[in-house]
Design a protein around this motif. Structure first.
Motif, mmCIF file in Angstrom:
data_model
loop_
_atom_site.group_PDB
_atom_site.id
_atom_site.type_symbol
_atom_site.label_atom_id
_atom_site.label_comp_id
_atom_site.label_asym_id
_atom_site.label_seq_id
_atom_site.Cartn_x
_atom_site.Cartn_y
_atom_site.Cartn_z
ATOM 1 N N ILE A 168 -87.220 -4.161 -6.478
ATOM 2 C CA ILE A 168 -88.731 -4.368 -7.177
ATOM 3 C C ILE A 168 -88.922 -3.885 -8.619
ATOM 4 O O ILE A 168 -87.963 -3.363 -9.270
ATOM 5 N N ASP A 169 -89.700 -4.939 -9.329
ATOM 6 C CA ASP A 169 -89.919 -4.664 -10.659
ATOM 7 C C ASP A 169 -91.142 -3.844 -10.813
ATOM 8 O O ASP A 169 -91.783 -3.662 -9.900
ATOM 9 N N PRO A 170 -91.243 -3.322 -12.207
ATOM 10 C CA PRO A 170 -92.368 -2.325 -12.045
ATOM 11 C C PRO A 170 -93.726 -3.243 -12.123
ATOM 12 O O PRO A 170 -93.798 -4.448 -12.223
ATOM 13 N N LEU A 171 -94.769 -2.465 -11.932
ATOM 14 C CA LEU A 171 -96.212 -2.962 -12.304
ATOM 15 C C LEU A 171 -96.431 -3.558 -13.301
ATOM 16 O O LEU A 171 -96.037 -3.342 -14.420
ATOM 17 N N ASN A 207 -89.354 0.931 -16.658
ATOM 18 C CA ASN A 207 -89.813 -0.445 -17.057
ATOM 19 C C ASN A 207 -88.529 -1.538 -16.716
ATOM 20 O O ASN A 207 -88.710 -2.467 -17.521
ATOM 21 N N SER A 208 -87.888 -1.347 -15.716
ATOM 22 C CA SER A 208 -87.125 -2.399 -15.172
ATOM 23 C C SER A 208 -86.640 -2.529 -13.806
ATOM 24 O O SER A 208 -87.164 -1.583 -13.000
ATOM 25 N N LYS A 209 -86.104 -3.464 -13.374
ATOM 26 C CA LYS A 209 -85.963 -3.672 -12.125
ATOM 27 C C LYS A 209 -85.237 -2.482 -11.449
ATOM 28 O O LYS A 209 -84.283 -2.038 -11.944
ATOM 29 N N LYS A 210 -85.499 -2.118 -10.084
ATOM 30 C CA LYS A 210 -85.088 -0.998 -9.480
ATOM 31 C C LYS A 210 -84.617 -1.398 -8.043
ATOM 32 O O LYS A 210 -85.366 -1.920 -7.364
ATOM 33 N N LEU A 229 -108.137 -1.421 -15.654
ATOM 34 C CA LEU A 229 -107.012 -2.477 -15.432
ATOM 35 C C LEU A 229 -107.095 -3.380 -14.179
ATOM 36 O O LEU A 229 -107.178 -2.813 -12.974
ATOM 37 N N THR A 230 -107.087 -4.695 -14.360
ATOM 38 C CA THR A 230 -107.234 -5.403 -13.062
ATOM 39 C C THR A 230 -106.224 -6.569 -13.357
ATOM 40 O O THR A 230 -105.503 -6.768 -14.216
ATOM 41 N N GLY A 231 -105.838 -7.302 -12.261
ATOM 42 C CA GLY A 231 -104.858 -8.395 -12.170
ATOM 43 C C GLY A 231 -103.535 -7.969 -12.012
ATOM 44 O O GLY A 231 -102.463 -8.249 -12.431
ATOM 45 N N LEU A 232 -103.430 -6.769 -11.651
ATOM 46 C CA LEU A 232 -101.998 -6.033 -11.472
ATOM 47 C C LEU A 232 -101.204 -6.463 -10.020
ATOM 48 O O LEU A 232 -101.739 -6.757 -9.102
ATOM 49 N N SER A 233 -99.888 -6.434 -10.347
ATOM 50 C CA SER A 233 -99.123 -6.822 -9.223
ATOM 51 C C SER A 233 -97.569 -6.385 -9.203
ATOM 52 O O SER A 233 -96.937 -6.070 -10.437
ATOM 53 N N PHE A 234 -96.906 -6.190 -8.177
ATOM 54 C CA PHE A 234 -95.530 -6.033 -8.047
ATOM 55 C C PHE A 234 -94.735 -6.989 -7.667
ATOM 56 O O PHE A 234 -95.239 -7.606 -6.564
ATOM 57 N N ASN A 235 -93.790 -7.435 -8.259
ATOM 58 C CA ASN A 235 -92.761 -8.558 -7.686
ATOM 59 C C ASN A 235 -91.648 -7.640 -7.129
ATOM 60 O O ASN A 235 -90.924 -6.672 -7.523
ATOM 61 N N TYR A 236 -91.355 -8.193 -5.976
ATOM 62 C CA TYR A 236 -90.370 -7.458 -5.152
ATOM 63 C C TYR A 236 -89.441 -8.520 -4.209
ATOM 64 O O TYR A 236 -90.264 -9.656 -3.932
ATOM 65 N N SER A 237 -88.156 -7.879 -3.699
ATOM 66 C CA SER A 237 -87.691 -8.790 -2.693
ATOM 67 C C SER A 237 -87.092 -7.886 -1.473
ATOM 68 O O SER A 237 -86.471 -6.657 -2.061
ATOM 69 N N LEU A 238 -87.211 -7.943 -0.282
ATOM 70 C CA LEU A 238 -86.796 -7.094 1.082
ATOM 71 C C LEU A 238 -85.509 -7.703 1.272
ATOM 72 O O LEU A 238 -85.521 -9.016 1.614
ATOM 73 N N ILE A 239 -84.339 -7.074 1.238
ATOM 74 C CA ILE A 239 -83.150 -7.517 1.711
ATOM 75 C C ILE A 239 -82.622 -7.005 2.996
ATOM 76 O O ILE A 239 -82.580 -5.766 3.116
ATOM 77 N N LYS A 240 -82.527 -8.039 4.072
ATOM 78 C CA LYS A 240 -82.016 -7.509 5.346
ATOM 79 C C LYS A 240 -80.641 -6.937 5.141
ATOM 80 O O LYS A 240 -79.765 -7.361 4.609
ATOM 81 N N LYS A 241 -80.539 -5.591 5.966
ATOM 82 C CA LYS A 241 -79.248 -4.876 5.827
ATOM 83 C C LYS A 241 -78.360 -5.640 6.735
ATOM 84 O O LYS A 241 -78.568 -6.299 7.662
ATOM 85 N N GLU A 242 -77.094 -5.560 6.179
ATOM 86 C CA GLU A 242 -75.935 -6.179 6.848
ATOM 87 C C GLU A 242 -75.657 -5.579 8.257
ATOM 88 O O GLU A 242 -75.815 -4.251 8.475
ATOM 89 N N GLU A 243 -75.289 -6.230 9.148
ATOM 90 C CA GLU A 243 -75.021 -5.626 10.526
ATOM 91 C C GLU A 243 -73.904 -4.536 10.564
ATOM 92 O O GLU A 243 -74.355 -3.278 11.168
#
Length: 745
Positions: free
Chosen positions: A331-334, A357-360, A384-398
């Motif tokens: 996930i990236d910061p807001l 302030n950086s991807k975590k 403040l308006t127009g804010l968003s989080f960019n993120y990726s959910l990664i499926k855990k390996e079996e």
């Protein structure tokens, strides 16, 4: 020789407290100050005694010759010992405040501290009048305020005088300045008397919204700022704000000076309870419910989370983001606006990122959701308006997760954290209710400390050991200590008159203890001391302590001391060693815990079920309930030699109930802020007012020259006696003793 020295010291201090300061009358000094702002006759307002011969006041000279304590004429030029002690305390506070305040700014104003016999203890600092700063405190005849706390109040009021001397244009924008006038005076008073944590205890009620509107509660915001920027920045910052007449312009200034970054750091440390109070030891607790933090579930099919609600200024904003089970997260910061704002990230106790302030990347869990908190704040002049989080959910390996098809039955957690107890919680507010408990615990608690002052006679003859047999409620952690011939009290104590009539004691879920038994009047009573804590407050505190312990244990990387040879436990155990700081005292204790390595099937809804040993939720290491079989607390650290040990003997399902319906509640008192204390203080103040009114009527009756006058005052006295009787009944009713007074039945 020692006793003689003690006597001489006592005589010396007794003499110094009663020492007479040089004194003059207000008339001799020509004092008649008028407040230039409200045109208040300062002395006349407080010293208008009914008898014209008693009007006026006395002026007691401080040894520095420039400051004074002013008292009513009725106190006389040589006050009694009690009043002389009050004057001496004020003189000391003036000396201490002047010495402390030198490091902040100039302080040449003459101080006049006024006392009167007001029924309340409110204080006020007046504006400069006649080249002096005039303050006032009411000294009620009945007061629970300690001398040290009184002096802290005096230092607070003297702090107002320092502010007045060092600020210009203060009155021009009073509504905007009032909050920092009070919070800075609170800060200054705490610097003079850091251990007298009464007034600056307001900081415990600090909320995370409208920071620049909280008066007393924001004292620790100024403490945080001065600790970072230095003493010499206090009045420049206050003066800069006082010169700016609008809130928008003030925000612009605070952004230019990077105060918005300091404010966010303050929010971040305050929310985590990392701020140390002025005593240098105690952490300042916070009410985290004042943070508005909506819970948002992250969707595996999306990569952007748009924030619909505008982000307000001045306050701390939060987002509780939830990772679904079986996923990890990048996930990236807001982001999304050009205006400056700050944010931080918290995930349990694993990591806290200030100024994120950086991807975590955040690890999720195979079988449960994982939540984390994003905190954000800004001092822009519009939401403040127009804010968003960019993120990726990664499926855990079996292979990362426990899979029965591959590894067989690998679920060793028989009691997961999120499984609630099937028991119903016990009541907290109604102590004369029915209570239920579903487990019995047997343990031993041992004390390794000096017990010479502990004068309770033990029936077993060992004051260093308690045999603990009690019942617990797995839903809320409440505990029943049974009375009777084979109960807790009979087992441990010889049956003195004040113990043999105890039927039971219940430790409620909020930490309140209630004793059920017979009073001297042979009536069944439920006796308690009301506390301000709630069951949710205790749950939160226990959760934080549990997380801090495991985090400390991991950080220390120390192997715990071995189990004592005398303690035998059939299964294999695993030990941890960590540190915890007591919230109220600030004492750092070392804890050594041993858990049974076999999974426990006991399901509970509370963090800790049992006294020192029992079932503990482990949300840090195994994510399961665990059986805590041994606990040793080294008080103040391992080198002090003082310790308490608890050893578990058994824990087993066993249902039992206790019916408190026939026990009349009786309140011995209450903590600051509880309902009973508020009612008692109100009743106490009213009673003093009635008694004073009664004395005034009696004096007026002596002056009557006709039967009409005497009859009128007699009727007023009769009505007043009825009011006093009703108030006595209300006081007794508040404590639960109204059934003992015939006139109240």
């Amino acid at each position: 020789m020692k006793s003689i020295t003690v006597v001489l010291i006592a005589v010396f201090f007794a003499g110094s407290l009663c020492a007479q300061y040089p004194v003059s009358s207000c008339e001799e000094m020509g004092l008649r100050p008028i407040d230039p702002v409200d045109e208040i006759d300062i002395l006349g307002r407080f010293y208008q005694a009914e008898d014209s011969d008693q009007r006026g006041c006395w002026v007691h000279y401080h040894p520095n010759g420039t400051d004074f304590v002013v008292t009513p004429k009725t106190w006389k030029s040589e006050p009694n010992t009690t009043r002389m002690k009050i004057i001496h305390e004020a003189m000391e506070a003036i000396s201490e405040a002047r010495e402390t305040y030198q490091r902040f700014g100039t302080f040449n104003t003459n101080l006049y501290y006024i006392f009167d016999d007001s029924l309340h203890s409110a204080s006020k600092a007046f504006w400069i009048a006649d080249k002096g700063c005039w303050m006032r405190s009411g000294i009620p005849p009945i007061s629970r305020i300690t001398p040290g706390n009184r002096q802290q109040i005096y230092a607070h009021e003297i702090g107002h005088c320092l502010i007045m001397e060092n600020l210009n244009n203060y009155e021009d924008s009073f509504e905007l300045n009032d909050w920092f006038d009070e919070s800075v005076a609170e800060y200054l008073g705490s610097e003079v008397y850091p251990a007298n944590n009464r007034e600056h205890g307001h900081s415990r009620r600090f909320g995370f919204s409208a920071s620049f509107r909280q008066r007393y509660d924001a004292y620790h915001l100024w403490k945080y700022y001065i600790d970072r920027e230095g003493d010499n920045m206090l009045f420049p910052m206050m003066q800069s704000l006082a010169n700016i007449s609008s809130l928008n312009a003030r925000r612009d200034y605070l952004r230019r000076t990077e105060f918005d970054k300091i404010l966010h750091d303050f929010y971040f440390d305050s929310y985590r309870e990392r701020l140390i109070d002025s005593d240098g030891v105690s952490r300042i607790p916070v009410t985290t419910s004042t943070l508005k933090a909506p819970t948002i579930n992250l969707n595996p099919d999306l990569h952007t989370l748009n924030i619909e609600e505008p982000l307000p200024a001045d306050q701390l904003n939060g987002f509780n983001l939830v990772i679904p089970e079986g996923y990890d997260l990048d996930i990236d910061p807001l982001a999304g606006v050009g205006d400056p704002f700050y944010q931080s990230l918290l995930e349990g106790d694993s990591y806290h990122i200030r100024n994120w302030n950086s991807k975590k990347s955040i690890k999720g869990d195979c079988e449960r959701e994982v939540s984390f908190l994003v905190l954000s704040s800004h001092l822009n002049n519009h939401p403040l308006t127009g804010l968003s989080f960019n993120y990726s959910l990664i499926k855990k390996e079996e292979e990362e997760c426990c899979d029965e098809a591959i590894a067989g039955d690998c679920d060793d957690c028989l009691a997961p954290l999120d499984v609630e107890s099937e028991m119903s919680p016990n009541p907290v507010d109604e102590i004369n209710s029915a209570f239920k408990f579903d487990y019995k615990i047997e343990s031993v608690v041992k004390f390794q400390m000096d017990m010479s002052d502990f004068n309770v006679e033990y029936s077993r003859g060992d004051p260093g050991e308690l045999v603990m047999e009690y019942y617990v409620n797995s839903a809320d952690g409440s505990i029943l200590f049974p009375g009777g011939p084979v109960g807790f009290f009979k087992t441990n104590f010889s049956y003195r008159s004040d113990l043999k009539e105890v039927d039971a004691a219940i430790w409620l879920a909020n930490g309140q203890m209630v004793i059920y038994g017979y009073g001297r009047d042979r009536q069944k009573r439920a006796v308690t001391y009301e506390i301000a804590n709630t069951a949710n407050d205790r749950f939160g505190t226990d959760y934080i302590n549990m997380m801090q312990f495991f985090s400390s244990s991991e950080t220390l990387a120390e192997h715990p001391e071995p189990l004592p040879e005398h303690f035998k436990w059939d299964n294999i155990t695993k030990g941890y060693k960590g540190k915890l700081i007591e919230g109220r005292t600030g004492i750092e204790n070392t804890w050594t815990l041993y858990f049974d390595t076999a999974p426990t099937p006991i399901k509970t809804s509370c963090i800790m079920m049992g006294f020192m040993v029992g079932v503990l939720k482990d949300a840090r290491d195994l994510q399961c309930n665990r059986l805590l079989v041994y606990n040793k607390v080294n008080i103040g650290g391992e080198d002090t030699g003082d310790a308490i040990e608890a050893e578990l003997r058994s824990i087993k399902p066993m249902g039992i109930g206790f019916d408190g319906a026939s026990y009349k509640p009786m309140m011995l008192g209450g903590e600051y802020g509880t309902d009973i204390q508020i009612r008692q203080r109100r009743n106490q103040g009213q009673m003093v007012a009635y008694l004073r009114q009664k004395e005034t009527l009696k004096e007026n009756r002596k002056r009557c020259t006709s039967e009409i006058c005497t009859d009128r005052i007699d009727r007023e006295l009769e009505l007043l006696e009825e009011q006093i009787e009703q108030l006595n009944c209300e006081i007794a009713r508040t404590m639960g003793l109204d059934d003992l007074m015939e006139e109240c039945r």
